[in-house]
Write a protein that holds these residues in place. Sequence first.
Motif, mmCIF file in Angstrom:
data_model
loop_
_atom_site.group_PDB
_atom_site.id
_atom_site.type_symbol
_atom_site.label_atom_id
_atom_site.label_comp_id
_atom_site.label_asym_id
_atom_site.label_seq_id
_atom_site.Cartn_x
_atom_site.Cartn_y
_atom_site.Cartn_z
ATOM 1 N N GLY A 58 16.965 4.574 -4.805
ATOM 2 C CA GLY A 58 16.517 3.560 -5.756
ATOM 3 C C GLY A 58 15.348 4.033 -6.592
ATOM 4 N N HIS A 59 14.386 4.675 -5.959
ATOM 5 C CA HIS A 59 13.223 5.164 -6.695
ATOM 6 C C HIS A 59 13.640 6.240 -7.700
ATOM 7 C CE1 HIS A 59 8.903 5.425 -7.236
ATOM 8 N NE2 HIS A 59 9.095 6.714 -7.435
ATOM 9 N N PHE A 60 14.516 7.122 -7.283
ATOM 10 C CA PHE A 60 15.004 8.169 -8.178
ATOM 11 C C PHE A 60 15.674 7.551 -9.407
ATOM 12 C CE2 PHE A 60 17.990 11.264 -9.781
ATOM 13 C CZ PHE A 60 17.288 12.459 -9.724
ATOM 14 N N ILE A 61 16.532 6.569 -9.193
ATOM 15 C CA ILE A 61 17.256 5.937 -10.302
ATOM 16 C C ILE A 61 16.298 5.184 -11.228
ATOM 17 C CG2 ILE A 61 18.927 4.113 -10.879
ATOM 18 C CD1 ILE A 61 20.456 5.008 -8.313
ATOM 19 N N ILE A 62 15.418 4.389 -10.649
ATOM 20 C CA ILE A 62 14.483 3.601 -11.456
ATOM 21 C C ILE A 62 13.569 4.506 -12.275
ATOM 22 C CG2 ILE A 62 12.505 2.027 -11.344
ATOM 23 C CD1 ILE A 62 13.904 0.800 -8.824
ATOM 24 N N ASP A 63 12.975 5.493 -11.634
ATOM 25 C CA ASP A 63 12.048 6.365 -12.356
ATOM 26 C C ASP A 63 12.763 7.247 -13.378
ATOM 27 O OD1 ASP A 63 9.918 5.275 -11.044
ATOM 28 O OD2 ASP A 63 9.047 7.204 -10.465
ATOM 29 N N THR A 64 13.999 7.631 -13.097
ATOM 30 C CA THR A 64 14.765 8.389 -14.090
ATOM 31 C C THR A 64 15.026 7.523 -15.315
ATOM 32 O OG1 THR A 64 15.786 9.793 -12.413
ATOM 33 C CG2 THR A 64 16.932 9.620 -14.514
ATOM 34 N N GLN A 72 8.733 -3.281 -16.212
ATOM 35 C CA GLN A 72 10.057 -3.368 -15.585
ATOM 36 C C GLN A 72 10.168 -2.388 -14.418
ATOM 37 O OE1 GLN A 72 12.021 -2.536 -19.289
ATOM 38 N NE2 GLN A 72 13.026 -4.547 -19.301
ATOM 39 N N ASP A 73 9.635 -1.197 -14.597
ATOM 40 C CA ASP A 73 9.635 -0.189 -13.538
ATOM 41 C C ASP A 73 8.960 -0.733 -12.283
ATOM 42 O OD1 ASP A 73 9.621 2.768 -12.587
ATOM 43 O OD2 ASP A 73 7.491 2.255 -12.574
ATOM 44 N N GLN A 74 7.812 -1.332 -12.441
ATOM 45 C CA GLN A 74 7.080 -1.861 -11.286
ATOM 46 C C GLN A 74 7.806 -3.043 -10.650
ATOM 47 O OE1 GLN A 74 4.298 -0.298 -9.877
ATOM 48 N NE2 GLN A 74 5.166 1.199 -11.282
ATOM 49 N N VAL A 75 8.378 -3.916 -11.470
ATOM 50 C CA VAL A 75 9.135 -5.061 -10.942
ATOM 51 C C VAL A 75 10.313 -4.566 -10.107
ATOM 52 C CG1 VAL A 75 10.641 -7.001 -11.579
ATOM 53 C CG2 VAL A 75 8.424 -6.704 -12.714
ATOM 54 N N TYR A 76 11.045 -3.598 -10.624
ATOM 55 C CA TYR A 76 12.184 -3.050 -9.882
ATOM 56 C C TYR A 76 11.735 -2.411 -8.573
ATOM 57 C CZ TYR A 76 15.008 -3.741 -14.083
ATOM 58 O OH TYR A 76 15.658 -4.285 -15.152
ATOM 59 N N HIS A 77 10.622 -1.696 -8.603
ATOM 60 C CA HIS A 77 10.113 -1.081 -7.372
ATOM 61 C C HIS A 77 9.749 -2.149 -6.338
ATOM 62 C CE1 HIS A 77 10.279 2.991 -8.643
ATOM 63 N NE2 HIS A 77 9.310 2.907 -9.534
ATOM 64 N N TYR A 78 9.097 -3.202 -6.757
ATOM 65 C CA TYR A 78 8.708 -4.240 -5.805
ATOM 66 C C TYR A 78 9.909 -5.026 -5.300
ATOM 67 C CZ TYR A 78 3.806 -3.177 -6.203
ATOM 68 O OH TYR A 78 2.601 -2.521 -6.135
ATOM 69 N N MET A 113 0.817 -1.194 0.000
ATOM 70 C CA MET A 113 0.000 0.000 0.000
ATOM 71 C C MET A 113 0.867 1.266 0.000
ATOM 72 S SD MET A 113 -3.097 -0.904 -0.331
ATOM 73 C CE MET A 113 -3.859 0.670 -0.098
ATOM 74 N N CYS A 114 1.986 1.233 0.716
ATOM 75 C CA CYS A 114 2.852 2.411 0.743
ATOM 76 C C CYS A 114 3.325 2.762 -0.667
ATOM 77 C CB CYS A 114 4.063 2.175 1.645
ATOM 78 S SG CYS A 114 3.684 2.099 3.399
ATOM 79 N N HIS A 115 3.683 1.737 -1.436
ATOM 80 C CA HIS A 115 4.143 1.964 -2.813
ATOM 81 C C HIS A 115 3.036 2.604 -3.644
ATOM 82 C CE1 HIS A 115 5.847 1.331 -6.775
ATOM 83 N NE2 HIS A 115 4.755 0.686 -7.110
ATOM 84 N N LEU A 116 1.848 2.069 -3.563
ATOM 85 C CA LEU A 116 0.745 2.597 -4.362
ATOM 86 C C LEU A 116 0.401 4.034 -3.975
ATOM 87 C CD1 LEU A 116 -1.529 -0.568 -4.440
ATOM 88 C CD2 LEU A 116 0.011 0.265 -6.218
ATOM 89 N N ILE A 117 0.366 4.307 -2.699
ATOM 90 C CA ILE A 117 0.061 5.669 -2.239
ATOM 91 C C ILE A 117 1.174 6.630 -2.651
ATOM 92 C CG2 ILE A 117 -0.197 7.131 -0.197
ATOM 93 C CD1 ILE A 117 -1.621 4.669 1.105
ATOM 94 N N GLY A 118 2.420 6.229 -2.411
ATOM 95 C CA GLY A 118 3.547 7.104 -2.727
ATOM 96 C C GLY A 118 3.754 7.337 -4.208
ATOM 97 N N ASP A 119 3.551 6.297 -4.998
ATOM 98 C CA ASP A 119 3.844 6.406 -6.429
ATOM 99 C C ASP A 119 2.680 6.976 -7.232
ATOM 100 O OD1 ASP A 119 5.880 6.223 -8.259
ATOM 101 O OD2 ASP A 119 5.557 4.123 -8.736
ATOM 102 N N TYR A 120 1.467 6.822 -6.754
ATOM 103 C CA TYR A 120 0.318 7.263 -7.543
ATOM 104 C C TYR A 120 -0.506 8.348 -6.859
ATOM 105 C CZ TYR A 120 1.534 3.243 -10.321
ATOM 106 O OH TYR A 120 2.224 2.357 -11.088
#
Length: 85
Positions: free
Chosen positions: A53-59, A71-77, A1-8
């Motif tokens: 990590g989030h900065f690098i992946i999303d960049t 791939q973005d979502q897999v890396y985040h998880y 849930m933290c990922h979904l709230i933070g990312d979206y």
Amino acid sequence: MCHLIGDYVLQNDFIASTKGSNRYHMLVHSILYCVPFALVFGVDIRLLIMLVGHFIIDTGKARYNYINYVQDQVYHYLYLAIYLI
């Protein structure tokens, strides 16, 4: 849930549309992404790892198109699994 709230939920349309071309906006997005984790799990070194990590992946996705959405979502998880260990 933290990922979904933070990312979206915490990402508005302006940040979503400019984070690929503006590193400051990517940093703001990455910090906002970490807020739910800080509230639920507290602040420690893992939070810094999540931020970087989030900065690098999303960049890689938003600015350079090195990775696609899946791939973005897999890396985040994967990062989440590391965070929770």
